[in-house]
Motif scaffolding. Structure first.
Motif, short mmCIF file in Angstrom:
data_model
loop_
_atom_site.label_atom_id
_atom_site.label_comp_id
_atom_site.label_asym_id
_atom_site.label_seq_id
_atom_site.Cartn_x
_atom_site.Cartn_y
_atom_site.Cartn_z
N LEU A 64 -37.14 -22.07 -6.57
CA LEU A 64 -37.73 -22.05 -4.86
C LEU A 64 -36.93 -22.19 -4.31
O LEU A 64 -35.96 -21.82 -2.75
CB LEU A 64 -39.28 -22.48 -4.69
CG LEU A 64 -39.74 -22.39 -3.16
CD1 LEU A 64 -39.85 -20.50 -2.95
CD2 LEU A 64 -41.07 -23.16 -2.59
N ALA A 65 -36.35 -23.54 -4.67
CA ALA A 65 -35.07 -24.13 -4.19
C ALA A 65 -34.10 -24.53 -5.29
O ALA A 65 -33.57 -25.69 -6.08
CB ALA A 65 -35.17 -25.69 -4.11
N PRO A 66 -33.16 -23.29 -5.51
CA PRO A 66 -31.48 -24.08 -6.65
C PRO A 66 -31.41 -25.04 -6.75
O PRO A 66 -31.30 -25.72 -7.49
CB PRO A 66 -31.29 -22.59 -6.41
CG PRO A 66 -32.03 -21.45 -6.01
CD PRO A 66 -33.02 -22.17 -5.11
N GLY A 95 -45.19 -27.40 -9.62
CA GLY A 95 -43.91 -26.83 -8.68
C GLY A 95 -43.07 -25.96 -7.58
O GLY A 95 -42.17 -26.52 -6.91
N LEU A 96 -44.27 -25.61 -6.95
CA LEU A 96 -44.00 -24.96 -5.48
C LEU A 96 -43.71 -25.77 -4.84
O LEU A 96 -43.06 -25.98 -3.42
CB LEU A 96 -44.39 -23.28 -5.62
CG LEU A 96 -44.45 -22.63 -6.10
CD1 LEU A 96 -45.19 -21.36 -5.63
CD2 LEU A 96 -42.55 -21.81 -6.30
N THR A 101 -41.76 -29.84 -1.01
CA THR A 101 -41.08 -31.43 -0.75
C THR A 101 -40.19 -31.85 -1.14
O THR A 101 -39.33 -32.02 0.51
CB THR A 101 -42.79 -32.03 -1.36
OG1 THR A 101 -44.33 -31.23 -1.26
CG2 THR A 101 -42.98 -33.58 -0.58
N LEU A 102 -39.82 -31.79 -1.58
CA LEU A 102 -38.39 -32.43 -2.42
C LEU A 102 -37.23 -31.67 -1.32
O LEU A 102 -36.44 -31.93 -0.74
CB LEU A 102 -38.18 -32.36 -3.75
CG LEU A 102 -38.75 -32.98 -4.29
CD1 LEU A 102 -38.02 -33.24 -6.07
CD2 LEU A 102 -38.62 -34.98 -4.29
N THR A 108 -45.36 -22.66 4.81
CA THR A 108 -46.93 -22.75 5.06
C THR A 108 -47.32 -21.94 3.31
O THR A 108 -47.06 -21.71 2.90
CB THR A 108 -47.50 -21.85 5.46
OG1 THR A 108 -46.57 -19.92 5.56
CG2 THR A 108 -46.68 -21.89 7.73
N ASN A 109 -48.93 -22.83 3.55
CA ASN A 109 -49.65 -22.39 2.65
C ASN A 109 -49.94 -20.90 2.23
O ASN A 109 -49.65 -20.57 1.40
CB ASN A 109 -51.18 -23.02 2.54
CG ASN A 109 -51.52 -23.90 2.21
OD1 ASN A 109 -50.30 -25.19 1.19
ND2 ASN A 109 -52.16 -24.85 2.56
N GLU A 110 -49.51 -20.54 3.62
CA GLU A 110 -49.31 -18.77 2.76
C GLU A 110 -48.12 -18.05 2.32
O GLU A 110 -48.48 -17.45 1.62
CB GLU A 110 -49.62 -18.64 4.76
CG GLU A 110 -50.70 -17.27 5.11
CD GLU A 110 -52.01 -17.11 5.01
OE1 GLU A 110 -52.22 -15.78 3.80
OE2 GLU A 110 -53.05 -17.75 4.80
N ARG A 111 -47.59 -18.75 2.78
CA ARG A 111 -46.12 -17.94 2.11
C ARG A 111 -45.89 -18.94 0.55
O ARG A 111 -45.65 -18.29 -0.22
CB ARG A 111 -44.93 -19.26 2.75
CG ARG A 111 -44.92 -18.37 4.10
CD ARG A 111 -44.28 -17.17 3.85
NE ARG A 111 -42.48 -17.01 3.63
CZ ARG A 111 -41.94 -16.18 2.60
NH1 ARG A 111 -43.10 -15.13 2.56
NH2 ARG A 111 -40.92 -16.55 1.99
N LEU A 112 -46.75 -20.10 0.37
CA LEU A 112 -46.19 -20.34 -0.88
C LEU A 112 -47.73 -19.85 -1.76
O LEU A 112 -47.29 -19.77 -3.28
CB LEU A 112 -47.73 -22.16 -0.65
CG LEU A 112 -45.96 -23.08 -0.28
CD1 LEU A 112 -46.82 -24.60 -0.93
CD2 LEU A 112 -45.15 -23.37 -1.55
N LEU A 113 -48.58 -19.68 -1.30
CA LEU A 113 -50.04 -18.16 -1.76
C LEU A 113 -48.83 -17.38 -2.29
O LEU A 113 -49.52 -16.80 -3.60
CB LEU A 113 -50.74 -18.15 -0.83
CG LEU A 113 -51.29 -16.89 -1.65
CD1 LEU A 113 -52.00 -17.20 -3.13
CD2 LEU A 113 -53.00 -16.82 -0.47
N GLU A 114 -48.55 -16.27 -1.35
CA GLU A 114 -47.15 -15.95 -1.43
C GLU A 114 -46.18 -15.43 -3.27
O GLU A 114 -46.83 -15.29 -3.97
CB GLU A 114 -46.40 -14.85 -0.55
CG GLU A 114 -47.72 -14.12 0.31
CD GLU A 114 -46.78 -13.86 1.90
OE1 GLU A 114 -47.27 -13.35 3.06
OE2 GLU A 114 -46.01 -13.86 2.10
N LYS A 115 -45.57 -16.95 -2.76
CA LYS A 115 -44.63 -16.99 -3.72
C LYS A 115 -46.02 -16.93 -5.09
O LYS A 115 -45.28 -16.39 -6.57
CB LYS A 115 -44.10 -18.24 -3.65
CG LYS A 115 -42.79 -17.96 -2.02
CD LYS A 115 -41.34 -17.39 -3.01
CE LYS A 115 -41.11 -17.57 -1.80
NZ LYS A 115 -39.65 -16.36 -1.50
N ALA A 116 -46.05 -17.45 -4.90
CA ALA A 116 -47.20 -17.97 -6.21
C ALA A 116 -47.71 -16.48 -6.59
O ALA A 116 -47.51 -17.02 -8.11
CB ALA A 116 -48.44 -19.38 -6.01
#
Ligand code: HSE
Length: 292
Positions: A64-66, A95-96, A101-102, A108-116
């Motif tokens: 997600l953040a190389p 991990g996501l 955070t770092l 958003t949680n919506e985007r995190l859910l899509e990625k996951a």
């Protein structure tokens, strides 16, 4: 120090294959300490699990953040691996969330859910792990549709975790390649009716439908022999609501609080090879706390 906590999950809840799930009160915690030259992952999973940038949680974060700066992190988890309790989803979300955070990505949680969901392939573990409680979700390859799934308040999850591991990939290979139109209509009608029964608190109807899955349990029965054994024992106690948790091999019985002790006592006397736990819903989902 930043601490990320992610609950275990139980997917499918019987007929809700790849779409229903609930968060449970076992947890993975990820503590993030100082920046380091290289990623340093402290864990007690043994030498087979990488402790550097090849660790699954770090790899997920870097996907997600190389350019994420390496840190020293400590991973602890009481979610058993490869048992059908969402251990990989909890690690994936950790991990996501670490990358978010770092890396100050502000996803958003919506985007995190899509990625996951893209990484996991289906949302039934990652959605409840992220939001807590019960969740119904569907991924159409573009977007994740999701809604809270109401579960009775006075319910316990009597959970039998067999000693052996079962990889989801193996359990998915056991699934049928096709279902007839007639069977598909029946299987989804069972699932629809279950969610409707739960939404109005009709646990008497819901618990019977939980045992009527037509998508996966039969096909996986040889991989999870304890399902029939525990269901039968529960029936002898007039307790209905036993299902294969996720891809298995864990077996869960949804039990009203008043019946919990008698089921636990009966099952513990059987000395089945594995661990018997009394779990409850987690209603918080993924949590991030920061301590200076
Ligand atoms: N719905 C999934 C399955 C859960 O049963 O294969 C496991 O990830």
């Amino acid at each position: 120090m930043i601490k990320i906590t992610v609950p275990a999950t139980s997917a499918n809840i019987g007929p809700g294959f790849d779409s229903l799930g609930v968060a449970l009160n076992l947890y993975l915690t990820l503590e993030i300490f100082e920046e380091t030259v290289q990623w340093h992952v402290i864990h007690d999973y043994g030498t087979d699990m990488p402790d550097d940038e090849n660790n699954f949680i770090v790899k997920t974060a870097l996907s997600l953040a190389p350019n994420l700066t390496p840190h020293r992190i400590i991973v602890k988890s009481d979610i058993p691996l490869a048992r059908g309790l969402g251990s990989s989803s909890s690690a994936l979300l950790a991990g996501l969330a670490m990358a978010n955070t770092l890396g100050k990505l502000n996803l958003t949680n919506e985007r995190l859910l899509e990625k996951a969901t893209v990484l996991e392939g289906h949302p039934d573990n990652v959605a409840p792990a992220l939001f807590g409680g019960g969740v119904a979700a569907f991924y159409n390859g573009i977007q994740v549709f999701h809604a809270p799934l109401k579960l009775p308040q006075d319910i316990n999850f009597v959970t039998f975790i067999p000693k052996y591991e079962l990889l989801t990939a193996e359990a998915r290979q056991a699934l049928p390649a096709h279902m007839s139109f007639k069977d598909s209509v029946a299987a989804s009608a069972i699932s629809n009716t279950l969610t409707a029964a739960l939404s109005v608190g009709d646990f008497n109807t819901a618990r019977k439908l939980i045992e009527m899955d037509q998508f996966h349990e039969q096909a996986r029965s040889h991989l999870a022999p304890h399902l029939e054994i525990i269901r039968e024992v529960a029936h002898q106690l007039q307790i209905i609501g036993t299902y294969l948790s996720g891809a298995g091999p864990t077996i869960i019985t949804l039990v009203p609080k008043k019946d919990t002790q008698k089921l636990l006592e009966t099952l513990s006397k059987m000395n089945l090879p594995g661990k018997l736990l009394l779990l409850k819903s987690d209603f918080n989902g993924l949590q991030i706390t920061k301590n200076d």
